[in-house]
Scaffold this motif. Structure first.
Motif, PDB file in Angstrom:
ATOM      1  N   UNK A  97      13.091   3.259  35.196  1.00 49.67           N
ATOM      2  CA  UNK A  97      13.453   4.265  34.198  1.00 49.67           C
ATOM      3  C   UNK A  97      14.440   3.729  33.176  1.00 49.67           C
ATOM      4  N   UNK A  98      15.454   3.034  33.655  1.00 52.54           N
ATOM      5  CA  UNK A  98      16.440   2.442  32.744  1.00 52.54           C
ATOM      6  C   UNK A  98      15.806   1.350  31.893  1.00 52.54           C
ATOM      7  N   UNK A  99      14.909   0.558  32.512  1.00 58.86           N
ATOM      8  CA  UNK A  99      14.225  -0.499  31.765  1.00 58.86           C
ATOM      9  C   UNK A  99      13.376   0.070  30.645  1.00 58.86           C
ATOM     10  N   UNK A 100      12.677   1.171  30.932  1.00 49.78           N
ATOM     11  CA  UNK A 100      11.884   1.833  29.896  1.00 49.78           C
ATOM     12  C   UNK A 100      12.786   2.353  28.779  1.00 49.78           C
ATOM     13  N   UNK A 101      13.885   2.987  29.170  1.00 49.31           N
ATOM     14  CA  UNK A 101      14.811   3.544  28.187  1.00 49.31           C
ATOM     15  C   UNK A 101      15.370   2.448  27.274  1.00 49.31           C
ATOM     16  N   UNK A 102      15.763   1.301  27.861  1.00 45.07           N
ATOM     17  CA  UNK A 102      16.294   0.205  27.070  1.00 45.07           C
ATOM     18  C   UNK A 102      15.231  -0.363  26.128  1.00 45.07           C
ATOM     19  N   UNK A 103      13.996  -0.467  26.616  1.00 43.36           N
ATOM     20  CA  UNK A 103      12.915  -0.950  25.754  1.00 43.36           C
ATOM     21  C   UNK A 103      12.632   0.020  24.619  1.00 43.36           C
ATOM     22  N   UNK A 149       6.561   9.560  34.698  1.00 46.40           N
ATOM     23  CA  UNK A 149       6.979   9.654  36.104  1.00 46.40           C
ATOM     24  C   UNK A 149       7.308   8.261  36.621  1.00 46.40           C
ATOM     25  N   UNK A 150       8.587   8.018  36.965  1.00 46.79           N
ATOM     26  CA  UNK A 150       9.039   6.703  37.403  1.00 46.79           C
ATOM     27  C   UNK A 150       9.931   6.830  38.638  1.00 46.79           C
ATOM     28  N   UNK A 151       9.454   7.567  39.650  1.00 49.43           N
ATOM     29  CA  UNK A 151      10.221   7.746  40.874  1.00 49.43           C
ATOM     30  C   UNK A 151       9.547   7.005  42.018  1.00 49.43           C
ATOM     31  N   UNK A 152      10.240   6.892  43.161  1.00 51.68           N
ATOM     32  CA  UNK A 152       9.680   6.144  44.289  1.00 51.68           C
ATOM     33  C   UNK A 152       9.103   7.036  45.380  1.00 51.68           C
ATOM     34  N   UNK A 153       9.114   8.349  45.180  1.00 53.55           N
ATOM     35  CA  UNK A 153       8.584   9.295  46.153  1.00 53.55           C
ATOM     36  C   UNK A 153       7.138   9.625  45.770  1.00 53.55           C
ATOM     37  N   UNK A 154       6.175   9.076  46.521  1.00 54.34           N
ATOM     38  CA  UNK A 154       4.763   9.225  46.164  1.00 54.34           C
ATOM     39  C   UNK A 154       4.298  10.678  46.225  1.00 54.34           C
ATOM     40  N   UNK A 155       4.764  11.412  47.226  1.00 55.24           N
ATOM     41  CA  UNK A 155       4.340  12.799  47.377  1.00 55.24           C
ATOM     42  C   UNK A 155       4.846  13.661  46.219  1.00 55.24           C
ATOM     43  N   UNK A 156       6.119  13.513  45.891  1.00 49.49           N
ATOM     44  CA  UNK A 156       6.687  14.264  44.767  1.00 49.49           C
ATOM     45  C   UNK A 156       6.041  13.835  43.454  1.00 49.49           C
ATOM     46  N   UNK A 157       5.798  12.527  43.309  1.00 52.49           N
ATOM     47  CA  UNK A 157       5.189  12.020  42.083  1.00 52.49           C
ATOM     48  C   UNK A 157       3.820  12.640  41.853  1.00 52.49           C
ATOM     49  N   UNK A 158       3.032  12.753  42.915  1.00 46.44           N
ATOM     50  CA  UNK A 158       1.699  13.342  42.778  1.00 46.44           C
ATOM     51  C   UNK A 158       1.793  14.788  42.305  1.00 46.44           C
ATOM     52  N   UNK A 189      13.007  -4.630  32.894  1.00 42.03           N
ATOM     53  CA  UNK A 189      12.445  -4.791  31.556  1.00 42.03           C
ATOM     54  C   UNK A 189      10.944  -5.086  31.559  1.00 42.03           C
ATOM     55  N   UNK A 190      10.433  -5.989  32.427  1.00 39.44           N
ATOM     56  CA  UNK A 190       8.980  -6.211  32.434  1.00 39.44           C
ATOM     57  C   UNK A 190       8.185  -4.948  32.765  1.00 39.44           C
ATOM     58  N   UNK A 191       8.604  -4.239  33.810  1.00 34.22           N
ATOM     59  CA  UNK A 191       7.880  -3.025  34.190  1.00 34.22           C
ATOM     60  C   UNK A 191       8.086  -1.925  33.149  1.00 34.22           C
ATOM     61  N   UNK A 192       9.325  -1.828  32.651  1.00 31.23           N
ATOM     62  CA  UNK A 192       9.597  -0.859  31.597  1.00 31.23           C
ATOM     63  C   UNK A 192       8.785  -1.134  30.340  1.00 31.23           C
TER      64      UNK A 192
END
Length: 325
Positions: free
Chosen positions: A16-22, A70-79, A296-299
């Motif tokens: 999330x931070x990487x995306x925001x910085x990009x 959506x950039x969280x690590x909880x798969x159930x909540x993400x779905x 940064x790469x993923x973001x």
């Protein structure tokens, strides 16, 4: 002139931070992050003036937000967040390979049922644009095989074992300290993480849904210093290799440690780097190499999906999807 589109962001961790910085480096894009949903509001968040909330409904029920990321690590909540956002007519971007890999039938239904777009380049290969390439450029070329290193954590561990003669436990600890491996590294070292990514690539390459239960999966935990030593004596390296092939009507998928030779395109791919080799019937073999982990790469992959959304892009997966047991 079109008005700026408004983003609701779930998660403000590493990606999330990487995306925001990009995103800050592209002020020309007609978008703005209006709300960010996080688990904890008490954590210090310095260097920005974003609005934070711990209430998901503030994002999902806000008619002013037309893009959910959506950039969280909880798969159930993400779905749940992704599906609710699509139901509300919002475009969605996700990086959650576990959620997508475990829910490909639902993902396919979303692609076919909703008018809004759902993109997830960051779910596979970090900063490597492999989903977009397989879904688009290679779509009409008949993919024969996809083979690669799809987990930066395990590749980092094996690289340190190879170069410095470290034991598995020491290399894992170092990977965790650098943020390449999670505190609970089971998905990374077991091969399951790479399997989720491979199933996503199978879906886009062949329009078929493959359960990872049918995959041949082997952990790197069995790779000892002695195994590394024997490989080095033969001039080889041990890599966790994910392979996807289609022979006739059968799709074969595997994720397992392999001894690879110097003439293999994966041989020189070390540390947290990922690589994906795509072999097609028409244009032959193509190799993509890049950072498979990191903010940064993923973001950057999330940012590229955002640009595609702004251009109206959607995936072109075949409507005749088959489920493979």
């Amino acid at each position: 002139m079109k008005s700026a589109r408004k983003i609701g962001l779930f998660g403000f961790g590493t990606v999330g931070k990487g995306f925001y910085e990009n995103l800050k480096k592209h002020p020309h894009l007609p978008v703005s992050i209006e709300k960010v949903c996080v688990k904890r509001l008490d954590l210090p968040r310095i260097g920005h003036e974003l609005y934070f909330t711990d209430n998901p409904d503030e994002l999902l029920s806000d008619p002013e937000l037309d893009i959910i990321i959506e950039l969280i690590d909880d798969a159930e909540a993400a779905k749940y967040y992704v599906e609710q956002a699509l139901l509300a007519g919002k475009d969605v971007i996700s990086a959650n390979k576990k959620m997508i890999g475990e829910s490909l039938q639902d993902v396919d239904n979303w692609h076919q049922s909703f008018g809004s777009h759902f993109l997830y380049e960051a779910a596979v290969g970090g900063g490597i644009p492999i989903v977009h390439s397989v879904d688009g450029f290679f779509r009409d070329q008949e993919v024969k095989e996809i083979r690669g290193i799809l987990n930066g954590s395990s590749n980092y561990i094996l690289t340190q074992m190879q170069r410095n003669n470290w034991a598995f436990e020491k290399a894992l600890s170092e990977a965790q300290a650098k943020g390449f491996a999670e505190r609970n590294p089971v998905l990374d070292v077991s091969g399951i993480d790479a399997s989720y990514k491979l199933s996503i690539l199978a879906y886009h390459a062949f329009g078929e849904i493959s359960s990872i239960k049918s995959f041949e999966i082997e952990s790197i935990e069995g790779v000892t210093k002695e195994v590394i030593k024997r490989a080095k004596a033969k001039g080889r390296k041990v890599k966790l290799v994910a392979t996807l092939k289609k022979t006739g009507h059968e799709i074969v998928c595997s994720v397992k440690p392999e001894n690879i030779s110097p003439n293999d395109e994966l041989y020189s791919v070390d540390f947290e780097n990922n690589a994906v080799s795509v072999e097609t019937l028409i244009s032959g073999r193509h190799v993509f190499v890049g950072k498979g982990a990191g903010a940064l790469p993923t973001g950057s992959a999330v940012l590229e999906d955002l640009k595609r959304l702004l251009d109206g892009y959607s995936y072109q997966v075949s409507k005749r999807v088959k489920t493979v047991a």
